[in-house]
Design an enzyme around this catalytic site. Structure first.
Site, PDB file in Angstrom:
ATOM      1  N   ASP A  51       0.838  -1.207   0.000  1.00  0.00           N
ATOM      2  CA  ASP A  51       0.000   0.000   0.000  1.00  0.00           C
ATOM      3  C   ASP A  51       0.869   1.250   0.000  1.00  0.00           C
ATOM      4  O   ASP A  51       0.674   2.166  -0.814  1.00  0.00           O
ATOM      5  CB  ASP A  51      -0.898   0.030   1.243  1.00  0.00           C
ATOM      6  CG  ASP A  51      -1.913  -1.094   1.311  1.00  0.00           C
ATOM      7  OD1 ASP A  51      -3.101  -0.823   1.124  1.00  0.00           O
ATOM      8  OD2 ASP A  51      -1.508  -2.246   1.567  1.00  0.00           O
ATOM      9  N   ASP A 141      -6.401   4.767  -4.462  1.00  0.00           N
ATOM     10  CA  ASP A 141      -6.349   3.741  -3.426  1.00  0.00           C
ATOM     11  C   ASP A 141      -5.306   2.754  -3.923  1.00  0.00           C
ATOM     12  O   ASP A 141      -5.557   1.986  -4.852  1.00  0.00           O
ATOM     13  CB  ASP A 141      -7.703   3.063  -3.241  1.00  0.00           C
ATOM     14  CG  ASP A 141      -7.728   2.191  -1.990  1.00  0.00           C
ATOM     15  OD1 ASP A 141      -6.626   1.797  -1.537  1.00  0.00           O
ATOM     16  OD2 ASP A 141      -8.810   1.900  -1.473  1.00  0.00           O
ATOM     17  N   ASP A 144      -6.862  -1.434  -3.027  1.00  0.00           N
ATOM     18  CA  ASP A 144      -8.228  -1.517  -2.526  1.00  0.00           C
ATOM     19  C   ASP A 144      -8.587  -2.994  -2.351  1.00  0.00           C
ATOM     20  O   ASP A 144      -8.556  -3.768  -3.298  1.00  0.00           O
ATOM     21  CB  ASP A 144      -9.206  -0.867  -3.507  1.00  0.00           C
ATOM     22  CG  ASP A 144     -10.623  -0.901  -2.962  1.00  0.00           C
ATOM     23  OD1 ASP A 144     -10.880  -0.197  -1.978  1.00  0.00           O
ATOM     24  OD2 ASP A 144     -11.462  -1.658  -3.505  1.00  0.00           O
ATOM     25  N   THR A 146      -7.316  -4.633   0.771  1.00  0.00           N
ATOM     26  CA  THR A 146      -6.083  -5.122   1.398  1.00  0.00           C
ATOM     27  C   THR A 146      -6.271  -6.500   2.026  1.00  0.00           C
ATOM     28  O   THR A 146      -5.382  -7.352   1.945  1.00  0.00           O
ATOM     29  CB  THR A 146      -5.591  -4.112   2.458  1.00  0.00           C
ATOM     30  OG1 THR A 146      -5.309  -2.859   1.824  1.00  0.00           O
ATOM     31  CG2 THR A 146      -4.324  -4.607   3.141  1.00  0.00           C
ATOM     32  N   ASP A 307     -12.747   4.949  -2.432  1.00  0.00           N
ATOM     33  CA  ASP A 307     -13.412   3.656  -2.629  1.00  0.00           C
ATOM     34  C   ASP A 307     -14.378   3.668  -3.807  1.00  0.00           C
ATOM     35  O   ASP A 307     -14.891   2.608  -4.198  1.00  0.00           O
ATOM     36  CB  ASP A 307     -14.170   3.249  -1.363  1.00  0.00           C
ATOM     37  CG  ASP A 307     -13.245   2.796  -0.250  1.00  0.00           C
ATOM     38  OD1 ASP A 307     -12.195   2.199  -0.571  1.00  0.00           O
ATOM     39  OD2 ASP A 307     -13.570   3.036   0.925  1.00  0.00           O
TER      40      ASP A 307
END
Length: 369
Positions: A51, A141, A144, A146, A307
């Site tokens: 990330d 993101d 997205d 995770t 999101d």
């Protein structure tokens, strides 16, 4: 797409950086044999070295091209500044990605710009903590989903350019999604549909120009294949609608009412189960599912811009319909959060069935006491 299409250059850069970040994240999965450990953020959600590294890569490369643009990402460098060992692991991953990019690009001018030092990497990650969504803002993101990334299932690498809160360009990498770009529509997307040997696919769109899908290769992208705009669900009856859902019991949304809506239209529930929110939009875009509901219990429930930005554009560009419960368009201009006071819940459907699903939602919500 004509040479004078607005945002053509931005799309080219978005495709490039999302591809690089997708390869980076997939390399983490393969090196750790699909079993990735996570740190826990302040909100108790998981975050991995992938990330952080992917966000650093994306922001660094785009900032070099568009220095006046702002950035909004899910991650901040706070945890890395407190944990030297974690920061070093992320830095090593960024350096590996830079080495790979140099190997692939003979022309130095074609190479992505990476952070020069570990401290610069931390500052780059923190460029994504922007809270204002005025002007040109790249929303991302980096991973997205995770939780399912960590187990080697579906996840998405997401990037969207908002201009004054309006989605204009998006590229979303699906490194684990096994789909044939030449015939992607109606494939049954699910967590285990994993591209074991390749790097999955990337979907992209410019507002008003439609949605395309490409294969991701280790050193570049395949040819774009346009997804046809649909005007209906292809003759599917209401009772056969597939409602996409998160894993049961894994969300604070009202899944009991999601189920009640399905019963109202006579459809089975749940249909497709996918954890990543952006992968839900991918499944809708590919026609693998028909309806996505987000029914909160009250207006205190919020969701995050990263999101939804980009994934919604992909779906809308193939004919998909997305509104909040009150019939409004989703507003991305109010900052990091999409608040219930501005957009209460969401209903997304294939064209041709929105009104019936919307009526069912209203009927179910009317039964609240």
């Amino acid at each position: 797409m004509s040479a004078d299409t607005p945002y053509r250059e931005e799309l080219a850069h978005a495709l490039r950086v999302v591809h690089a970040a997708s390869v980076l994240t997939k390399s983490v999965l393969r090196s750790l044999k699909n079993s990735v450990s996570a740190e826990t953020k302040a909100d108790d959600s998981p975050v991995t070295i992938a990330d952080f590294a992917a966000q650093a890569l994306i922001i660094s490369a785009l900032h070099a091209v568009y220095p006046a643009d702002a950035f909004l990402g899910e991650e901040s460098a706070d945890q890395l500044r407190k944990n030297e060992g974690l920061a070093e692991r992320v830095w090593q991953l960024v350096q590996q990605a830079q080495f790979s990019d140099v190997q692939q690009r003979e022309n130095a001018h074609a190479r992505l710009v990476f952070p020069a030092t570990k401290e610069e990497m931390l500052d780059v990650i923190d460029r994504g903590t922007n809270a204002q969504l005025k002007g040109r803002v790249w929303v991302m993101d980096p991973v997205d989903g995770t939780a399912t990334f960590m187990t080697g299932n579906q996840y998405a690498v997401c990037l969207c350019l908002l201009v004054d809160g309006v989605q204009q360009v998006t590229a979303i990498g699906c490194p684990n999604l096994r789909v044939n770009p030449q015939n992607p529509v109606n494939v049954k997307v699910h967590e285990e549909l994993v591209d074991e040997s390749g790097f999955g696919v990337i979907l992209s769109a410019i507002r008003g120009e439609g949605t395309s899908v490409r294969t991701m290769l280790s050193d570049g992208l395949g040819e774009p294949c346009k997804i046809e705009v649909r005007s209906s669900t292809g003759g599917k009856e209401i009772k056969d609608l597939d409602l996409i859902e998160s894993a049961l019991g894994s969300t604070s949304l009202s899944q009991a009412e999601h189920k009640a809506v399905a019963e109202e239209v006579g459809a089975k529930w749940p249909g497709t189960v996918i954890w990543s929110q952006q992968m839900k939009y991918i499944a809708l875009t590919l026609g693998a599912t028909d309806v996505m509901l987000r029914l909160p219990l009250d207006k205190a429930r919020y969701t995050h811009v990263w999101d939804h930005a980009g994934g919604q554009l992909l779906f809308q560009e193939v004919g998909g319909i997305i509104q909040d419960i009150d019939g409004g368009s989703i507003d991305f201009s109010h900052g990091r959060r999409i608040l219930g006071d501005n957009n209460y819940g969401m209903i997304a459907t294939q064209p041709g069935v929105f009104e019936k699903v919307n009526e069912a939602v209203k009927a179910v919500l009317a039964r609240r006491t």
